[in-house]
Every structure is written in C-alpha cells, then in structure tokens.
Design a protein around this motif. Structure first.
Motif, PDB file in Angstrom:
ATOM      1  N   LYS A  67     -15.936  -8.320  65.411  1.00  0.00           N
ATOM      2  CA  LYS A  67     -15.571  -7.162  66.215  1.00  0.00           C
ATOM      3  C   LYS A  67     -14.138  -6.674  65.961  1.00  0.00           C
ATOM      4  N   THR A  68     -13.461  -7.291  65.030  1.00  0.00           N
ATOM      5  CA  THR A  68     -12.141  -6.787  64.627  1.00  0.00           C
ATOM      6  C   THR A  68     -12.271  -5.611  63.662  1.00  0.00           C
ATOM      7  N   ILE A  69     -13.477  -5.310  63.240  1.00  0.00           N
ATOM      8  CA  ILE A  69     -13.727  -4.235  62.286  1.00  0.00           C
ATOM      9  C   ILE A  69     -13.396  -2.882  62.923  1.00  0.00           C
ATOM     10  N   THR A  70     -12.928  -1.941  62.128  1.00  0.00           N
ATOM     11  CA  THR A  70     -12.579  -0.615  62.648  1.00  0.00           C
ATOM     12  C   THR A  70     -13.819   0.261  62.788  1.00  0.00           C
ATOM     13  N   GLY A  71     -13.686   1.336  63.540  1.00  0.00           N
ATOM     14  CA  GLY A  71     -14.803   2.248  63.725  1.00  0.00           C
ATOM     15  C   GLY A  71     -15.290   2.837  62.416  1.00  0.00           C
ATOM     16  N   ALA A  72     -14.355   3.240  61.555  1.00  0.00           N
ATOM     17  CA  ALA A  72     -14.742   3.808  60.256  1.00  0.00           C
ATOM     18  C   ALA A  72     -15.467   2.779  59.411  1.00  0.00           C
ATOM     19  N   ASP A  73     -14.987   1.535  59.443  1.00  0.00           N
ATOM     20  CA  ASP A  73     -15.612   0.493  58.629  1.00  0.00           C
ATOM     21  C   ASP A  73     -16.995   0.124  59.147  1.00  0.00           C
ATOM     22  N   ILE A  74     -17.187   0.135  60.463  1.00  0.00           N
ATOM     23  CA  ILE A  74     -18.508  -0.197  60.982  1.00  0.00           C
ATOM     24  C   ILE A  74     -19.503   0.903  60.642  1.00  0.00           C
ATOM     25  N   SER A  75     -19.047   2.153  60.639  1.00  0.00           N
ATOM     26  CA  SER A  75     -19.939   3.241  60.216  1.00  0.00           C
ATOM     27  C   SER A  75     -20.328   3.060  58.751  1.00  0.00           C
ATOM     28  N   ASP A  76     -19.362   2.711  57.912  1.00  0.00           N
ATOM     29  CA  ASP A  76     -19.654   2.432  56.500  1.00  0.00           C
ATOM     30  C   ASP A  76     -20.643   1.280  56.378  1.00  0.00           C
ATOM     31  N   ALA A  77     -20.430   0.223  57.182  1.00  0.00           N
ATOM     32  CA  ALA A  77     -21.307  -0.947  57.125  1.00  0.00           C
ATOM     33  C   ALA A  77     -22.733  -0.585  57.513  1.00  0.00           C
ATOM     34  N   VAL A  78     -22.887   0.268  58.516  1.00  0.00           N
ATOM     35  CA  VAL A  78     -24.222   0.712  58.934  1.00  0.00           C
ATOM     36  C   VAL A  78     -24.928   1.421  57.787  1.00  0.00           C
ATOM     37  N   LEU A  79     -24.232   2.329  57.112  1.00  0.00           N
ATOM     38  CA  LEU A  79     -24.838   3.054  55.998  1.00  0.00           C
ATOM     39  C   LEU A  79     -25.215   2.117  54.858  1.00  0.00           C
ATOM     40  N   ARG A  80     -24.359   1.144  54.580  1.00  0.00           N
ATOM     41  CA  ARG A  80     -24.641   0.209  53.494  1.00  0.00           C
ATOM     42  C   ARG A  80     -25.849  -0.660  53.806  1.00  0.00           C
ATOM     43  N   VAL A  81     -25.945  -1.134  55.042  1.00  0.00           N
ATOM     44  CA  VAL A  81     -27.094  -1.946  55.440  1.00  0.00           C
ATOM     45  C   VAL A  81     -28.372  -1.112  55.409  1.00  0.00           C
ATOM     46  N   ALA A  82     -28.274   0.133  55.873  1.00  0.00           N
ATOM     47  CA  ALA A  82     -29.443   1.016  55.860  1.00  0.00           C
ATOM     48  C   ALA A  82     -29.953   1.245  54.440  1.00  0.00           C
ATOM     49  N   SER A  83     -29.040   1.228  53.468  1.00  0.00           N
ATOM     50  CA  SER A  83     -29.435   1.464  52.068  1.00  0.00           C
ATOM     51  C   SER A  83     -29.918   0.194  51.373  1.00  0.00           C
ATOM     52  N   GLY A  84     -29.856  -0.942  52.080  1.00  0.00           N
ATOM     53  CA  GLY A  84     -30.360  -2.183  51.500  1.00  0.00           C
ATOM     54  C   GLY A  84     -29.312  -3.191  51.103  1.00  0.00           C
ATOM     55  N   ASP A  85     -28.030  -2.850  51.266  1.00  0.00           N
ATOM     56  CA  ASP A  85     -26.961  -3.779  50.916  1.00  0.00           C
ATOM     57  C   ASP A  85     -26.821  -4.874  51.971  1.00  0.00           C
ATOM     58  N   ALA A  86     -26.205  -5.960  51.577  1.00  0.00           N
ATOM     59  CA  ALA A  86     -25.783  -6.999  52.516  1.00  0.00           C
ATOM     60  C   ALA A  86     -24.302  -6.802  52.781  1.00  0.00           C
ATOM     61  N   VAL A  87     -23.896  -6.933  54.033  1.00  0.00           N
ATOM     62  CA  VAL A  87     -22.511  -6.677  54.409  1.00  0.00           C
ATOM     63  C   VAL A  87     -21.970  -7.862  55.204  1.00  0.00           C
ATOM     64  N   PHE A  88     -20.842  -8.403  54.747  1.00  0.00           N
ATOM     65  CA  PHE A  88     -20.196  -9.497  55.456  1.00  0.00           C
ATOM     66  C   PHE A  88     -18.703  -9.244  55.544  1.00  0.00           C
ATOM     67  N   SER A  89     -18.102  -9.637  56.672  1.00  0.00           N
ATOM     68  CA  SER A  89     -16.646  -9.700  56.694  1.00  0.00           C
ATOM     69  C   SER A  89     -16.247 -10.691  55.614  1.00  0.00           C
ATOM     70  N   PRO A  90     -15.298 -10.339  54.737  1.00  0.00           N
ATOM     71  CA  PRO A  90     -15.010 -11.149  53.552  1.00  0.00           C
ATOM     72  C   PRO A  90     -14.819 -12.636  53.822  1.00  0.00           C
ATOM     73  N   ARG A  91     -14.124 -13.010  54.887  1.00  0.00           N
ATOM     74  CA  ARG A  91     -13.853 -14.428  55.092  1.00  0.00           C
ATOM     75  C   ARG A  91     -15.053 -15.208  55.618  1.00  0.00           C
ATOM     76  N   LEU A  92     -16.154 -14.518  55.958  1.00  0.00           N
ATOM     77  CA  LEU A  92     -17.355 -15.199  56.410  1.00  0.00           C
ATOM     78  C   LEU A  92     -18.302 -15.515  55.254  1.00  0.00           C
ATOM     79  N   ALA A  93     -18.035 -14.974  54.092  1.00  0.00           N
ATOM     80  CA  ALA A  93     -18.947 -15.160  52.962  1.00  0.00           C
ATOM     81  C   ALA A  93     -19.129 -16.628  52.604  1.00  0.00           C
ATOM     82  N   GLY A  94     -18.085 -17.423  52.765  1.00  0.00           N
ATOM     83  CA  GLY A  94     -18.181 -18.835  52.425  1.00  0.00           C
ATOM     84  C   GLY A  94     -19.229 -19.570  53.226  1.00  0.00           C
ATOM     85  N   PHE A  95     -19.424 -19.180  54.499  1.00  0.00           N
ATOM     86  CA  PHE A  95     -20.448 -19.812  55.317  1.00  0.00           C
ATOM     87  C   PHE A  95     -21.839 -19.569  54.726  1.00  0.00           C
ATOM     88  N   VAL A  96     -22.040 -18.345  54.241  1.00  0.00           N
ATOM     89  CA  VAL A  96     -23.329 -18.003  53.647  1.00  0.00           C
ATOM     90  C   VAL A  96     -23.545 -18.807  52.366  1.00  0.00           C
TER      91      VAL A  96
END
Length: 216
Positions: free
Chosen positions: A108-137
């Motif tokens: 939830k530290t993500i900005t409004g503009a970035d969350i809108s971008d993330a929504v569009l990317r997920v809708a198009s089929g991309d996977a989206v992660f906050s960069p520092r969470l990628a290691g958990f995956v």
C-alpha cells in the motif's frame, strides 16, 4: 478511445477504499467494493470485473482472507484477474495469495499513478510485484532448473539479460529505463527480443520462467 479497465476494490477499511478510488486515474473504472470475504465473492461474481484489487487480510468466511476470495471466484478466473494490494509484506502472505491464483502483489506504499499502471498491466496478462517482494516468489516457486536455463540464457545479450531480470522482478518499462539509463522504446525493443528468444508470450510467463530457474 479505449474503454477503462473495470475494477472491484476489496478492503475492510472504507477510508482506504475511498482514497484508492480517488487516486485511480481515468484508465480505471471502479464498478464495486467489498469489505468482507462474502461480500467480495458476491460482488465479483455479479460484476465480473477485469481486475480485483484485493487485500490479503479480510474478515468473514473461514478466515482465509484474500486467498479464500480467489478460491470462491474460481468460475470468474477466465475473465477476472486478481492483484493483491496489502499493507503486509510478509513472505507467507505473498506466497499464499500467489499460490491461490493472484497475478501480482503490491504494498500500500504504492502511488496512485503506479497502482493504475499495475491494474492495466495485470489486465493485459502481466505479473506485477513490488520489486522487493520478488524474492519471496522465487523462494516459493524456484526449482533446480538453473542448468536447464543456461542454454536459453546464452541466446540473450548482456543488455537483454539485464532487462529480463528487472522486468521479471516487476519493474515497469519506465523504471527499467531509469535504472539502465536507456529510453522506454529501447526497453520495449529488448523485451520483445527476450520474449522471442525464450519463446515466451508475456511478461507473466517471463516472471514465472525466471522464478522457476532462480535467475533473479
């Protein structure tokens, strides 16, 4: 003009839902909200949004939170994608919701503009992660497939490899361009080359491939 992406916001805090609505830009249209597991399943199945912004911890149901919502909406998975949006950055929460079927996880530290971008990317089929969470995956889904991947990596140039690692970690094209001091157009060109050489069709597939091969 492109139609906005339809979204359902699921969070048990009304103030956060209101703030998120205000932060999302015109590319996104909120068609429903929910505060509990039961409410979320009902509104998602009714509205069939393209993307669900889903908190991980929710009241109601059997205590499964966001993962339970995804399981309860199994019949919508062909048309609806889930993006976890939570204050939690624990490995357990990240892995649980991704295993359930979420396409990404941002804090939830993500900005409004970035969350809108993330929504569009997920809708198009991309996977989206906050960069520092990628290691958990990577830790959860990685395998001993590094050796098998070496011949695939030989096809990539040094720059393509750099771009691939950042994209697979969830960086946007703009973030990659800034990190590597290149233009967004150049990033797009490199991503297209990487997908072609690795015989992958989307950023989502690239993220999973990189995670399985422990390349990040």
């Amino acid at each position: 003009m492109t139609e906005p992406i339809t979204v359902v916001v699921v969070d048990d805090h009304a103030i956060f839902r209101s703030g998120l609505r205000a932060d999302l830009d015109g590319r996104v249209r909120v068609v429903g909200e929910a505060a509990t597991v039961e409410e979320a399943i009902a509104v998602i199945r009714e509205q069939r949004p393209q993307v669900v912004l889903l908190d991980v911890h929710l009241p109601g149901g059997r205590g499964g939170g966001g993962a339970e919502v995804i399981a309860g909406c199994a019949d919508t998975r062909q048309t609806t994608r889930f993006l976890a949006l939570s204050v939690s950055d624990s490995a357990e929460d990240v892995v649980t919701v991704i295993r359930a079927g979420a396409r990404g996880y941002v804090t939830k530290t993500i900005t409004g503009a970035d969350i809108s971008d993330a929504v569009l990317r997920v809708a198009s089929g991309d996977a989206v992660f906050s960069p520092r969470l990628a290691g958990f995956v990577l830790d959860a889904f990685g395998t001993a497939a590094v050796a098998a991947a070496e011949s695939e990596l030989d096809r990539l140039s040094a720059r393509e490899l750099e771009v691939m690692r950042l994209i697979a970690r969830g960086y946007s094209y703009k973030e990659v361009a800034k990190e590597l001091f290149i233009s967004i157009k150049t990033v797009e060109t490199h991503v297209s080359a990487v997908l072609r050489k690795l015989q992958l069709s989307s950023r989502h597939e690239l993220t999973r491939w990189a995670a399985e091969c422990r390349l990040l």
